[in-house]
Design a protein around this motif. Structure first.
Motif, short mmCIF file in Angstrom:
data_model
loop_
_atom_site.label_atom_id
_atom_site.label_comp_id
_atom_site.label_asym_id
_atom_site.label_seq_id
_atom_site.Cartn_x
_atom_site.Cartn_y
_atom_site.Cartn_z
N PHE A 204 0.85 -1.18 0.00
CA PHE A 204 0.00 0.00 0.00
C PHE A 204 0.89 1.24 0.00
CE2 PHE A 204 0.43 -1.52 4.37
CZ PHE A 204 0.94 -0.41 5.03
N SER A 205 0.36 2.30 -0.55
CA SER A 205 1.11 3.56 -0.63
C SER A 205 0.62 4.50 0.47
CB SER A 205 0.91 4.19 -2.02
OG SER A 205 -0.47 4.47 -2.22
N PHE A 206 1.07 5.75 0.41
CA PHE A 206 0.70 6.75 1.40
C PHE A 206 0.23 8.02 0.69
CE2 PHE A 206 3.69 3.89 3.30
CZ PHE A 206 3.25 3.71 4.60
N ASN A 207 -0.75 8.69 1.28
CA ASN A 207 -1.20 9.96 0.73
C ASN A 207 -1.49 10.94 1.87
OD1 ASN A 207 -3.66 9.09 1.77
ND2 ASN A 207 -4.44 8.41 -0.23
N TYR A 208 -2.12 12.03 1.53
CA TYR A 208 -2.35 13.10 2.50
C TYR A 208 -3.84 13.43 2.54
CZ TYR A 208 2.67 13.47 1.84
OH TYR A 208 4.00 13.18 1.75
N PRO A 209 -4.65 12.58 3.20
CA PRO A 209 -6.10 12.78 3.18
C PRO A 209 -6.57 14.02 3.94
CG PRO A 209 -5.52 11.04 4.73
CD PRO A 209 -4.27 11.40 4.00
N PHE A 210 -5.78 14.51 4.88
CA PHE A 210 -6.21 15.66 5.68
C PHE A 210 -5.54 16.97 5.25
CE2 PHE A 210 -6.35 11.87 8.50
CZ PHE A 210 -7.73 11.76 8.57
N GLY A 211 -4.69 16.87 4.23
CA GLY A 211 -4.04 18.08 3.71
C GLY A 211 -3.15 18.79 4.70
N ASP A 212 -2.63 18.08 5.69
CA ASP A 212 -1.79 18.72 6.70
C ASP A 212 -0.33 18.30 6.61
OD1 ASP A 212 -2.05 16.13 7.46
OD2 ASP A 212 -2.85 16.52 9.47
#
Length: 266
Positions: free
Chosen positions: A221-229
């Motif tokens: 699995f990869s990583f992202n920025y769901p909360f934009g912080d």
């Protein structure tokens, strides 16, 4: 003075002497080669022909091997090859699924309450089934020390349970224990004495540990920025090859036998 000419027979011509057999030997060599000469004459051709046959055979075997390795294996053949024998193997169907694990956990199987309980009962509260002595031996189990039963029609056999429903039962117990204040007053497993409940939970954790390690999921699995912080979170929505649960559940429902009074629950 005029010369006179006399006809001479062909077999008497000077260039075909007969007295020592040279004429006969010479004429035979023109008409036919010796066997060693034939072999020497044709050997280059046989060599190239042999190479052609070997090359054709190699290409044919390579093509057959490639087709055998790339041909799509049926679900039943795949299960038979890569799974331990099971009486429920015929119910296995493979499909691609994307896991649904958002950064903020939510879903119909989370929390407590009647609706959540109904969801868990549907996937985990499935009765046992019965198999024959021969099927017990196929599983590598000893029929002489196993629970023998008879079905409603009087047919003898042995009580068994499908693993996935035990694993889901364990997960459900962990969920209920998380909300013990809600579930304990209702009775059931969470209402057991502390020592018994602790042993049950340890059993379930160990069972799930072995199952997870046995499966050895190598998906990534990869990583992202769901909360934009700027704080990265795992993105679990990657594809997985899964067994269709509804197909397995339906097989278990179709093969469920009633539990006789006094028989232990798993």
């Amino acid at each position: 003075m005029a010369k006179s000419y006399n006809s001479v027979a062909l077999d008497e011509e000077p260039f075909l002497p007969q007295e020592d057999g040279l004429g006969e030997k010479y004429s035979w060599k023109i008409a036919k080669d010796t066997i060693p000469e034939r072999i020497q004459k044709w050997s280059p051709h046989w060599m190239w022909l042999g190479h052609a046959v070997l090359l054709s055979t190699s290409l044919t075997l390579f093509a057959l091997s490639f087709c055998a390795n790339t041909a799509k294996m049926s679900d039943s053949a795949y299960t038979q090859r890569y799974s331990a024998w099971s009486p429920a193997a015929s119910a296995v169907k493979y499909e691609t699924q994307h896991f649904d694990l958002p950064a903020v956990a939510e879903g119909p199987f989370m929390g407590k309450g009647d609706d959540v309980d109904a969801k868990w009962d549907y996937i985990s509260d499935i009765g046992d089934t019965m198999i024959s002595r021969e099927e017990m031996l196929n599983l590598g189990l000893n029929p002489d020390i196993s629970l023998a039963i008879t079905d409603p029609e009087g047919k003898p056999g042995y009580r068994v349970a499908v693993e996935v429903f035990h694993q889901l039962h364990c997960l459900n117990l962990l969920r209920q224990n998380l909300y013990k204040d809600y579930y304990a007053p209702m009775g059931g497993d969470t209402a057991a004495p502390h020592h018994d409940l602790e042993g049950h939970l340890d059993h379930c954790i160990e069972a799930l540990r072995q199952f997870v390690m046995c499966q050895g999921d190598v998906g990534v699995f990869s990583f992202n920025y769901p909360f934009g912080d700027g704080d990265p979170w795992p993105d679990y929505s990657t594809p997985h090859t899964c067994r269709n649960f509804e197909s397995i559940r339906q097989w278990a429902v179709d093969h469920t036998i009633p539990q006789a009074p006094g028989e232990p629950e798993h």
